[in-house]
Design a protein around this motif. Structure first.
Motif, PDB file in Angstrom:
ATOM      1  N   LEU A 204       0.668  -1.168   0.123  1.00 56.64           N
ATOM      2  CA  LEU A 204      -0.123   0.068   0.218  1.00 56.64           C
ATOM      3  C   LEU A 204       1.011   1.184  -0.121  1.00 56.64           C
ATOM      4  O   LEU A 204       0.243   2.189  -0.253  1.00 56.64           O
TER       5      LEU A 204
ATOM      6  N   PHE B 138       2.314   2.197   2.852  1.00 58.19           N
ATOM      7  CA  PHE B 138       1.760   2.655   3.926  1.00 58.19           C
ATOM      8  C   PHE B 138       2.573   3.428   4.731  1.00 58.19           C
ATOM      9  O   PHE B 138       3.728   3.078   5.214  1.00 58.19           O
TER      10      PHE B 138
ATOM     11  N   MET C 267      -2.260  -3.684  10.304  1.00 54.30           N
ATOM     12  CA  MET C 267      -3.045  -2.910   9.693  1.00 54.30           C
ATOM     13  C   MET C 267      -2.293  -2.312   8.421  1.00 54.30           C
ATOM     14  O   MET C 267      -2.894  -1.707   7.516  1.00 54.30           O
TER      15      MET C 267
ATOM     16  N   GLY D  23      -3.485  -3.045   5.252  1.00 53.83           N
ATOM     17  CA  GLY D  23      -5.059  -2.929   4.892  1.00 53.83           C
ATOM     18  C   GLY D  23      -5.772  -4.264   4.516  1.00 53.83           C
ATOM     19  O   GLY D  23      -5.514  -5.203   5.510  1.00 53.83           O
TER      20      GLY D  23
ATOM     21  N   LEU E 240      -6.992  -8.479   5.946  1.00 50.09           N
ATOM     22  CA  LEU E 240      -8.186  -8.862   6.356  1.00 50.09           C
ATOM     23  C   LEU E 240      -8.343 -10.069   5.595  1.00 50.09           C
ATOM     24  O   LEU E 240      -9.116 -11.145   5.951  1.00 50.09           O
TER      25      LEU E 240
ATOM     26  N   SER F  65     -12.528  -2.359   5.134  1.00 48.58           N
ATOM     27  CA  SER F  65     -11.179  -2.184   5.965  1.00 48.58           C
ATOM     28  C   SER F  65     -10.749  -3.111   7.053  1.00 48.58           C
ATOM     29  O   SER F  65     -11.671  -3.610   7.595  1.00 48.58           O
ATOM     30  N   VAL F  66      -9.607  -3.272   7.169  1.00 47.29           N
ATOM     31  CA  VAL F  66      -9.104  -4.162   8.351  1.00 47.29           C
ATOM     32  C   VAL F  66      -9.360  -3.628   9.672  1.00 47.29           C
ATOM     33  O   VAL F  66      -9.612  -4.307  10.685  1.00 47.29           O
ATOM     34  N   ILE F  67      -9.584  -2.381   9.584  1.00 49.95           N
ATOM     35  CA  ILE F  67      -9.577  -1.710  11.030  1.00 49.95           C
ATOM     36  C   ILE F  67     -10.501  -0.442  10.489  1.00 49.95           C
ATOM     37  O   ILE F  67     -10.140   0.190   9.696  1.00 49.95           O
TER      38      ILE F  67
ATOM     39  N   CYS G  50      -7.427   2.782  13.616  1.00 41.92           N
ATOM     40  CA  CYS G  50      -5.993   2.977  13.057  1.00 41.92           C
ATOM     41  C   CYS G  50      -5.248   3.930  13.479  1.00 41.92           C
ATOM     42  O   CYS G  50      -4.450   3.855  13.911  1.00 41.92           O
TER      43      CYS G  50
ATOM     44  N   ILE H   8      -4.065   4.134  17.300  1.00 42.16           N
ATOM     45  CA  ILE H   8      -2.882   3.204  17.435  1.00 42.16           C
ATOM     46  C   ILE H   8      -1.804   3.818  16.841  1.00 42.16           C
ATOM     47  O   ILE H   8      -0.789   3.898  17.604  1.00 42.16           O
ATOM     48  N   LEU H   9      -1.731   3.927  15.382  1.00 38.42           N
ATOM     49  CA  LEU H   9      -0.530   4.222  14.753  1.00 38.42           C
ATOM     50  C   LEU H   9      -0.197   5.894  14.800  1.00 38.42           C
ATOM     51  O   LEU H   9       1.075   6.233  14.832  1.00 38.42           O
ATOM     52  N   TRP H  10      -1.300   6.756  14.967  1.00 36.02           N
ATOM     53  CA  TRP H  10      -1.052   8.100  14.831  1.00 36.02           C
ATOM     54  C   TRP H  10      -1.218   8.747  16.488  1.00 36.02           C
ATOM     55  O   TRP H  10      -1.066   9.782  16.608  1.00 36.02           O
ATOM     56  N   LYS H  11      -1.681   7.824  17.269  1.00 33.33           N
ATOM     57  CA  LYS H  11      -1.899   8.018  18.578  1.00 33.33           C
ATOM     58  C   LYS H  11      -2.836   9.406  18.786  1.00 33.33           C
ATOM     59  O   LYS H  11      -2.986  10.017  19.859  1.00 33.33           O
TER      60      LYS H  11
ATOM     61  N   ARG I 229      -6.642  11.842  13.712  1.00 32.38           N
ATOM     62  CA  ARG I 229      -5.871  11.717  12.349  1.00 32.38           C
ATOM     63  C   ARG I 229      -6.702  10.432  11.382  1.00 32.38           C
ATOM     64  O   ARG I 229      -5.837  10.047  10.741  1.00 32.38           O
TER      65      ARG I 229
ATOM     66  N   ALA J 132      -4.268   6.172   4.132  1.00 33.69           N
ATOM     67  CA  ALA J 132      -3.110   5.092   4.215  1.00 33.69           C
ATOM     68  C   ALA J 132      -3.565   3.590   4.063  1.00 33.69           C
ATOM     69  O   ALA J 132      -2.766   2.981   3.477  1.00 33.69           O
ATOM     70  N   LEU J 133      -4.719   3.386   4.640  1.00 34.42           N
ATOM     71  CA  LEU J 133      -5.446   2.075   4.450  1.00 34.42           C
ATOM     72  C   LEU J 133      -5.913   1.678   3.154  1.00 34.42           C
ATOM     73  O   LEU J 133      -6.104   0.515   2.894  1.00 34.42           O
TER      74      LEU J 133
END
Lengths: 271, 354
Positions: A75, A77, A160, A163, A167, B257-259, B264, B267-270, B274, B281-282
């Motif tokens: 991706l 990412f 994640m 993406g 899943l 989406s996976v999350i 997301c 977790i990743l951007w706190k 965001r 990004a996903l």
């Protein structure tokens, strides 16, 4: 989901180490002797894939396959300018493995099987395309050779950074379980601390026999997410192995020191 | 175009609705003029118009023609504006369209896409989950099993469907009815629309992960054609649990989406703030998913989103579903299962090659 944190329960290095369960100061070599469990209280420390294989397979019998599989950054990412691709490269170098799962043939007390072990220290053991591929490969290989398959899970869930492709690994690995079931050999799923998210909700919950290590965190949603949703404290012991055993989702809880014996015993019954 | 209440309007839709309102005002004025013209013309049928009407009519007709031109112009403007706004939606904006309060839900498609819908309740184990509908239905001249995730329009419906978040009994119900479909050789059609499986204590106690995993496995081996469409939110494992299929479609502004972008981001951007960065990004938009090979096709939405013309959206969805089932007609079970296995086995592989 899929984020490696400096887990406080990871086995630290050094001569002495403090048990997270009972706070006892422990001699490092004693802990190793006890397969990374606390000699005082039996607390199970998290271990990586290679260590798991080493304490499970008969010495010298492990033949790895799929080690050449190496993922990319499909991706592109990027979080705050740092790309997943570059983090992958960094992690590989740091951990000395290509991804969060190791697979191969081995013997357990003389019985041949395909083993797979996930590695929580690599991106939180999260399942992206490579982990999914290796788990599927392990199950397929086992099926094609009429061998049992034993998978040790330890994962925060789907990765994640890949993406929806992550899943889809849930479908891929579950399909591989379905394929493995067309044979007669068992698939034994061992849940270790922690196993959550998309890993629990796919192959890990689909074992013919499901084993958990004591006190492992096992569930679909992580405790924090549940807490945020219901806005109250979670009951003690919630989502731990003993809780799941009581609720009927785990066949047995096995101490790490007994794991080889139990696995061999099960294999003998199922083969 | 249907009128849409102000509260159901997203911030970036505002200019479109302002423009729509202008068009509506002009149309109202046009209708008034037309009434007036009709009244004047009809005063004495057949007879020459009374002098006063003869004087006013041309004036009104001139005004009417002028206003018609203006109406046309404003409508074109509205169209252009909608095209412009929807032509450059960010991924995060699309997520908001997928969650639009006026977004058509599964229920809105029931009467428009299917006939003879007969609901079958319960998982024969522990309950009947309102978040997942299962039942028999006709689709064109086919009989199918319909599995659809529900959301609610008002508070009562939202509570009944648990805001679209299924519990284990929902997935077990879907699984049980899919086995029924297999027994009677009915293809399965799944409509996906969920923010995710319910993350609650009771769901965990009853084996949420187990229910999802088993449903996925069941769909991998089910011996009838499976067609799925993401109509709104494709929230992670909770969506995939009814989403393994021979053909998977997604509506143009839906996401999968996976999350969740918020999850997301936290977790990743706190920071949940965001979410728009995470959404980008996903790669969760329909076009991205088609490129990734996660979906097999995109169902185009009417201009301005599915909520702007539900009937047209339903027609397109129906055509897509029927087309997919036609495609799968007469495929022998073994090759159906083999292709399904291969599809999931190889998903995303093209992106890693080389």
């Amino acid at each position: 989901m899929g984020q490696s944190r400096a887990g406080k329960r990871e086995t630290p290095t050094g001569l002495w180490t403090k048990c997270d369960g009972c706070s006892a100061m422990l001699y490092r070599s004693k802990v190793e002797e006890k397969l990374d469990t606390c000699p005082e209280c039996g607390e199970h420390f998290r271990i990586g894939g290679a260590r798991r294989i080493a304490i499970t397979a008969d010495p010298g019998t492990f033949e790895e396959f799929g080690h050449e599989l190496k993922g990319g950054d499909p991706l592109g990412f990027t979080v705050d300018g740092k790309s997943y691709g570059s983090r992958l490269v960094q992690e590989r170098k740091r951990r000395g493995v290509n991804d969060a799962c190791i697979t191969g043939f081995a013997q357990v007390k003389g019985l041949r099987a395909v083993l797979a072990a996930m590695d929580f220290t690599f991106f939180g053991g999260s399942m992206g395309s490579i982990v999914g591929e290796k788990v599927a490969l392990a199950l397929e290989t086992a099926r094609d050779r009429g061998l049992p398959c034993i998978v040790f899970s330890s994962s925060g869930g789907a990765r994640m950074h890949e993406g929806a492709l992550s899943l889809m690994q849930m479908a891929k690995t579950s399909a591989a379980v379905a394929y493995h079931r067309t044979g007669r050999a068992p698939f034994i799923s061992v849940l270790t601390d922690p196993t959550t998210g998309g890993v629990t909700a796919s192959f890990a919950a689909l074992g013919d026999v499901i084993i958990a290590e004591p006190k492992a965190l096992i569930g679909f949603a992580g405790p924090r997410v549940i807490q945020e949703t219901i806005r109250s404290e979670l009951p003690p012991g919630f989502q731990r192995s003993e809780f799941l055993l009581q609720k009927g989702f785990v066949d047995l809880i096995v101490h790490r020191l007994d794991m080889r014996d139990r696995l061999a015993q099960l294999l003998e019954y199922c083969l | 175009m249907p009128g849409i209440e102000a509260q159901a309007c997203l911030p970036f839709e505002r200019p479109i609705y302002d423009q729509l309102q202008r068009v509506e005002e002009i149309r109202r004025a046009l209708r008034a003029l037309e009434e007036e013209m009709k009244a004047l013309r009809e005063e004495v049928p057949g007879a020459p118009p009374p002098p006063e009407a003869a004087k006013r009519l041309p004036e009104i007709e001139r005004k009417h023609a002028e206003l018609s031109r203006e109406s046309k112009k404003e409508e074109d403007k509205c169209r252009a504006l909608t095209l412009e706004v929807f032509g450059r939606l960010t991924p995060w904006e699309r997520v908001q369209v997928a969650r639009h309060p006026a977004r058509p839900y599964a229920r809105d498609y029931f009467e428009r896409v299917f006939d003879d819908v007969l609901e079958l309740h319960g998982d024969r184990c522990s309950g009947d989950d309102g978040a997942i509908f299962t039942g028999l239905a006709r689709l064109g001249d086919r009989r199918v099993l319909l599995v659809a995730q529900r959301k609610g329009r008002d508070t009562r419906e939202r509570l009944a469907s648990n805001f679209g978040m299924a519990r284990p009994e929902g997935y077990r119900k879907a699984m049980a009815k899919m086995r029924l479909a297999e027994r009677f050789r009915l293809p399965v059609v799944c409509l996906i629309d969920t923010p995710g499986a319910y993350p609650g204590i009771d769901a965990e106690e009853r084996g949420q992960a187990w229910a999802i995993a088993e449903s996925i496995l069941e769909m991998c081996r089910l011996e009838v054609p499976l067609v799925a469409a993401v109509i709104g939110e494709g929230g992670s494992g909770g969506a995939l649990a009814i989403g393994v299929a021979d053909r998977v479609y997604i509506l143009e502004n839906a996401y999968y989406s996976v999350i969740s972008p918020e999850g997301c981001a936290s977790i990743l951007w706190k920071s949940r703030e965001r979410a728009s960065d995470a959404a980008a990004a996903l790669r969760i938009t329909a076009a991205d998913l088609l490129h990734l090979g996660v979906v097999d096709g995109i169902v185009e939405e009417p201009l301005g989103g599915a909520h702007r013309d539900v009937d047209e959206m339903a027609r397109r969805l129906k055509a897509t579903l029927i087309g997919a089932l036609e495609d799968l007609d007469g495929v022998p079970v073994e090759s159906l299962l083999r292709s399904r296995y291969r599809k999931y086995r190889e998903i995303g592989r093209h992106l890693f090659a080389g």
